[in-house]
Design a protein around this motif. Structure first.
Motif, PDB file in Angstrom:
ATOM      1  N   ARG A  22       0.731  -1.143  -0.167  1.00 46.61           N
ATOM      2  CA  ARG A  22      -0.082  -0.013   0.203  1.00 46.61           C
ATOM      3  C   ARG A  22       0.908   1.344  -0.108  1.00 46.61           C
ATOM      4  O   ARG A  22       0.538   2.273  -0.612  1.00 46.61           O
ATOM      5  CB  ARG A  22      -0.971  -0.076   1.249  1.00 46.61           C
ATOM      6  CG  ARG A  22      -2.025   0.982   1.180  1.00 46.61           C
ATOM      7  CD  ARG A  22      -3.038   0.633   2.002  1.00 46.61           C
ATOM      8  NE  ARG A  22      -2.723   0.813   3.460  1.00 46.61           N
ATOM      9  CZ  ARG A  22      -3.019  -0.368   4.149  1.00 46.61           C
ATOM     10  NH1 ARG A  22      -3.761  -1.449   3.901  1.00 46.61           N
ATOM     11  NH2 ARG A  22      -2.589  -0.498   5.610  1.00 46.61           N
ATOM     12  N   GLN A  23       2.027   1.055   0.825  1.00 48.35           N
ATOM     13  CA  GLN A  23       2.919   2.280   0.835  1.00 48.35           C
ATOM     14  C   GLN A  23       3.593   2.654  -0.480  1.00 48.35           C
ATOM     15  O   GLN A  23       3.752   3.741  -0.820  1.00 48.35           O
ATOM     16  CB  GLN A  23       3.823   2.341   2.003  1.00 48.35           C
ATOM     17  CG  GLN A  23       3.198   2.506   3.142  1.00 48.35           C
ATOM     18  CD  GLN A  23       4.353   2.489   4.326  1.00 48.35           C
ATOM     19  OE1 GLN A  23       5.530   2.974   4.105  1.00 48.35           O
ATOM     20  NE2 GLN A  23       3.733   2.090   5.470  1.00 48.35           N
TER      21      GLN A  23
ATOM     22  N   GLU B 281       1.159   4.090  -2.862  1.00 48.52           N
ATOM     23  CA  GLU B 281       0.750   5.428  -2.543  1.00 48.52           C
ATOM     24  C   GLU B 281       2.024   6.457  -3.134  1.00 48.52           C
ATOM     25  O   GLU B 281       1.483   7.413  -3.661  1.00 48.52           O
ATOM     26  CB  GLU B 281       0.543   5.495  -1.121  1.00 48.52           C
ATOM     27  CG  GLU B 281       0.097   6.858  -0.513  1.00 48.52           C
ATOM     28  CD  GLU B 281      -1.133   7.253  -1.087  1.00 48.52           C
ATOM     29  OE1 GLU B 281      -1.615   8.428  -1.459  1.00 48.52           O
ATOM     30  OE2 GLU B 281      -2.339   6.573  -1.359  1.00 48.52           O
ATOM     31  N   LEU B 282       3.189   5.791  -2.957  1.00 50.60           N
ATOM     32  CA  LEU B 282       4.035   6.888  -3.464  1.00 50.60           C
ATOM     33  C   LEU B 282       4.152   6.746  -5.132  1.00 50.60           C
ATOM     34  O   LEU B 282       4.500   7.684  -5.458  1.00 50.60           O
ATOM     35  CB  LEU B 282       5.377   6.195  -3.123  1.00 50.60           C
ATOM     36  CG  LEU B 282       5.814   6.384  -1.367  1.00 50.60           C
ATOM     37  CD1 LEU B 282       7.033   5.591  -0.981  1.00 50.60           C
ATOM     38  CD2 LEU B 282       6.103   7.878  -1.155  1.00 50.60           C
TER      39      LEU B 282
ATOM     40  N   SER C 275       5.922   5.788   8.222  1.00 52.79           N
ATOM     41  CA  SER C 275       5.844   5.305   6.938  1.00 52.79           C
ATOM     42  C   SER C 275       7.115   5.377   6.126  1.00 52.79           C
ATOM     43  O   SER C 275       8.096   6.309   6.708  1.00 52.79           O
ATOM     44  CB  SER C 275       4.762   5.990   6.043  1.00 52.79           C
ATOM     45  OG  SER C 275       5.131   7.274   5.848  1.00 52.79           O
TER      46      SER C 275
ATOM     47  N   GLU D 208       7.592   7.177   3.647  1.00 52.11           N
ATOM     48  CA  GLU D 208       7.564   8.722   3.402  1.00 52.11           C
ATOM     49  C   GLU D 208       8.137   9.620   4.623  1.00 52.11           C
ATOM     50  O   GLU D 208       8.853  10.500   4.438  1.00 52.11           O
ATOM     51  CB  GLU D 208       6.144   9.257   2.852  1.00 52.11           C
ATOM     52  CG  GLU D 208       6.289  10.758   2.464  1.00 52.11           C
ATOM     53  CD  GLU D 208       4.674  11.181   2.321  1.00 52.11           C
ATOM     54  OE1 GLU D 208       4.464  12.300   2.322  1.00 52.11           O
ATOM     55  OE2 GLU D 208       3.947  10.397   1.739  1.00 52.11           O
TER      56      GLU D 208
END
Length: 172
Positions: free
Chosen positions: A14-15, A18-19, A118, A120
């Motif tokens: 998911r991360q 998202e990025l 995260s 990020e």
């Protein structure tokens, strides 16, 4: 990898998505190998108005199976000269230290790794570290770099700029 993805692989996936969907200025992240969610390649673009401006800093994030309970390890593959980065490129910042009290008393438990962090937030912390005008030399990972910051700041800046130039040349 097992047939049913565990919670941490779903979180990493998911991360990553998202990025990819919403890239953050200053860095890019991707998998070293599409079949392994635990090893990421990172490229940090040297922040403007810093010693690292114009640099292409390659790094890797290696996630433990216990992620997000335990933090990943971050290591620069580009040669770095910084008090908070070990000679081998390993980044030493509070956010990447395992949760709990610091046995040396330098860090507050709240500054250390928490599962809410995260990829990020890790990379933004590293960019912030690189953007600092005067690196923290209190509990250095690289004692020689810390000593140079304290005793010969112009020489320190010159060495960092040279490594940044080399990183840009390697990128092209």
């Amino acid at each position: 990898m097992s047939a049913s993805p565990s919670g941490n692989t779903l979180l990493l996936k998911r991360q990553l998505q998202e990025l990819r969907k919403h890239p953050v200025d200053g860095f890019s992240a991707g998998l070293k190998d599409e079949s392994n969610l635990y090893e990421w390649e990172i490229m940090i673009i040297g922040p403007n108005d810093t010693l690292y401006e114009g640099g292409f800093l390659r790094a890797e994030l290696i996630f433990p199976p216990e992620y997000p309970l335990l933090p990943p390890k971050m290591k620069f593959l580009t040669k770095m000269w910084h008090p908070n980065i070990y000679d081998d490129g390993t980044v030493c910042i509070s956010i990447l230290h395992a949760p709990g009290a610091d046995q040396y008393g330098y860090e507050d438990a709240g500054e250390r790794w928490m599962p809410v962090h995260s990829v990020e937030s890790i990379l933004l912390s590293v960019i912030s570290l690189l953007s600092s005008d005067k690196p923290n030399t209190d509990s250095p990972a690289n004692v020689d770099a810390a000593k140079q910051v304290r005793e010969d700041f112009p020489g320190y800046k010159k060495k960092v700029r040279r490594l940044v130039r080399e990183s840009a040349e390697e990128a092209y």
